[in-house]
Write an enzyme that holds these catalytic residues in place. Structure first.
Site, short mmCIF file in Angstrom:
data_model
loop_
_atom_site.label_atom_id
_atom_site.label_comp_id
_atom_site.label_asym_id
_atom_site.label_seq_id
_atom_site.Cartn_x
_atom_site.Cartn_y
_atom_site.Cartn_z
N GLY A 120 0.67 -1.20 0.04
CA GLY A 120 -0.09 -0.31 0.07
C GLY A 120 0.79 1.23 0.00
N SER A 136 -0.17 7.63 1.90
CA SER A 136 0.78 8.40 2.50
C SER A 136 1.45 7.72 3.68
CB SER A 136 -0.07 9.70 3.15
OG SER A 136 -1.33 9.27 3.81
N PHE A 137 0.83 6.97 4.51
CA PHE A 137 1.40 6.27 5.49
C PHE A 137 2.10 5.14 5.17
CE2 PHE A 137 1.05 3.49 9.24
CZ PHE A 137 1.72 4.39 10.28
N GLY A 138 1.76 4.44 4.25
CA GLY A 138 2.63 3.21 3.77
C GLY A 138 3.98 3.72 3.35
N GLY A 189 -1.51 5.02 16.47
CA GLY A 189 -1.02 5.97 17.32
C GLY A 189 -1.21 7.29 16.56
N ALA A 245 0.81 11.17 8.59
CA ALA A 245 1.65 10.68 7.42
C ALA A 245 2.68 11.85 7.32
CB ALA A 245 0.98 9.91 6.48
N LYS A 286 -11.90 6.58 16.33
CA LYS A 286 -11.56 7.98 16.49
C LYS A 286 -11.93 8.79 14.78
CE LYS A 286 -7.75 7.48 13.84
NZ LYS A 286 -7.34 8.21 12.79
N ASP A 333 -4.25 9.30 19.42
CA ASP A 333 -4.60 9.56 18.07
C ASP A 333 -5.98 10.25 17.93
OD1 ASP A 333 -4.47 9.11 15.29
OD2 ASP A 333 -5.40 6.87 15.47
#
Length: 340
Positions: free
Chosen positions: A11, A14-16, A137, A141, A192, A245
């Site tokens: 993936g 952005s975070f991957g 958490g 990103a 969240k 988070d």
């Protein structure tokens, strides 16, 4: 000296990409799987992923590919960082490609819409003989990729897995804590997102700091109430995966779900907001699931009900807020008192 690992991140959002870049910085062999050939070429040749992480330079040792088998071949650790709606399909593709005993870590903050299952449950059903963990958490990103200090939680029943992931990711700006409450960490990350939409909407309407603070606090009570009903540890929600988070996604314009709420508060239609965003905002899907589950299980979730009414039942914000202000008042901190 920590062991060196062969790792894949499945993936390339952005975070991957941000996680893959940390792994490259830490000196491990890392491959990023992406669907787009154009973005693969950009990562490999220009060392950027401008669509998701503009103005961020990536480690030149981070390699990308569109071929899933190439990405995960002989890997001992695989991170799954795809949207929740894609997790099962991608897991089915992964199953014949993974080595027995491979560590698989989900970073997806969402719930499967058809089954209402968490990503760890989807992975367990589809992958068979692998070791599963989840990570969540206050990890926006763009800030993580810019190497700004933050922390996260890796949770698993497998203590060796949590220790390995801590060693893999720990660096001067990224602190990795361990935990055992897999479902609590996952639920905190998924729930969240709904409350970030509420907070964004409130900010667009000009609500003050007192109001936002109350919303965040009551959101924490509401999401932990639901999660405990589902078997999670309420203490998880006092940590990074919970309040940490929740706070960042309810206060930062970098949060996709906050931006959805903010634009809704400006009077834009949901479909237009989601189309303009260009990325998945998991809270939109999670809201529907929470509304249905809270009614079926008789769990008191006034913020979920209120947001659902605003988005899907065309009720005014003033009307919903008014009804919530006069709703039944329960204990402020519910889990501090044992039920009789």
């Amino acid at each position: 000296m920590p062991n060196k690992h062969k790792v894949a991140v499945v993936g390339g959002g952005s975070f991957g990409t941000a996680i893959a870049n940390i792994i490259a910085d830490n000196g491990h062999q890392i491959t990023l799987w992406m669907r787009s050939e154009e973005r693969v070429n950009e990562v490999n040749k220009q060392h950027t992923n401008a669509t998701y992480l503009p103005d961020i330079s990536l480690n030149s040792n981070l390699k990308a590919t569109t071929e899933l088998d190439v990405a995960v071949r002989d890997c001992d650790i695989v991170f799954v960082a795809v949207p929740s709606k894609s997790c099962r399909d991608v897991s089915k593709q992964l199953k014949p490609l993974l080595s027995a005993g491979c560590m698989v870590v989900s970073t997806t903050k969402g719930i499967e819409s058809d089954s209402n299952k968490l990503m760890s449950e989807v992975l367990a059903e589809e992958l068979g003989d692998v070791r599963i963990g989840v990570m969540s958490g206050p990890n926006l990103a763009k800030e993580l990729a810019a190497r700004q200090i933050t922390g996260t939680v890796i949770a698993s029943a497998d203590e060796s897995l949590t220790e390995t992931i801590q060693d893999l990711l720990q660096c001067s700006y990224f602190r990795v804590y361990a935990g055992h409450d897999i479902h609590g960490v996952e639920l905190a990350g998924a729930l969240k997102n709904v409350y970030a939409i509420v907070a964004g909407l409130a900010a667009a309407l000009g609500c003050g700091a007192n109001t936002i603070s109350m919303l965040v606090t009551r959101s924490l009570a509401e999401m932990s109430r639901y999660a405990v009903h589902k078997g999670a540890d309420p203490m998880t929600f006092l940590g990074l995966a919970g309040v940490g988070d929740l706070f960042v996604t309810c206060t930062s314009p970098l949060s996709r779900n906050y931006r959805v709420g903010f634009q809704l508060g400006q009077g834009k239609a949901l479909d237009d907001v989601v189309a303009e965003l260009g990325q998945v905002a998991e809270g939109v899907n999670t809201l529907k699931l929470l509304k249905q589950e809270s009614e079926q299980l008789n769990i008191y979730m006034p913020l979920v009900s209120g947001l659902y009414d605003i988005i899907y039942n065309a009720r005014s914000v003033d009307e919903v807020i008014g009804s919530m202000m006069w709703a039944d008042q329960n204990r402020d901190v519910e889990f501090s008192v044992k039920s009789s």
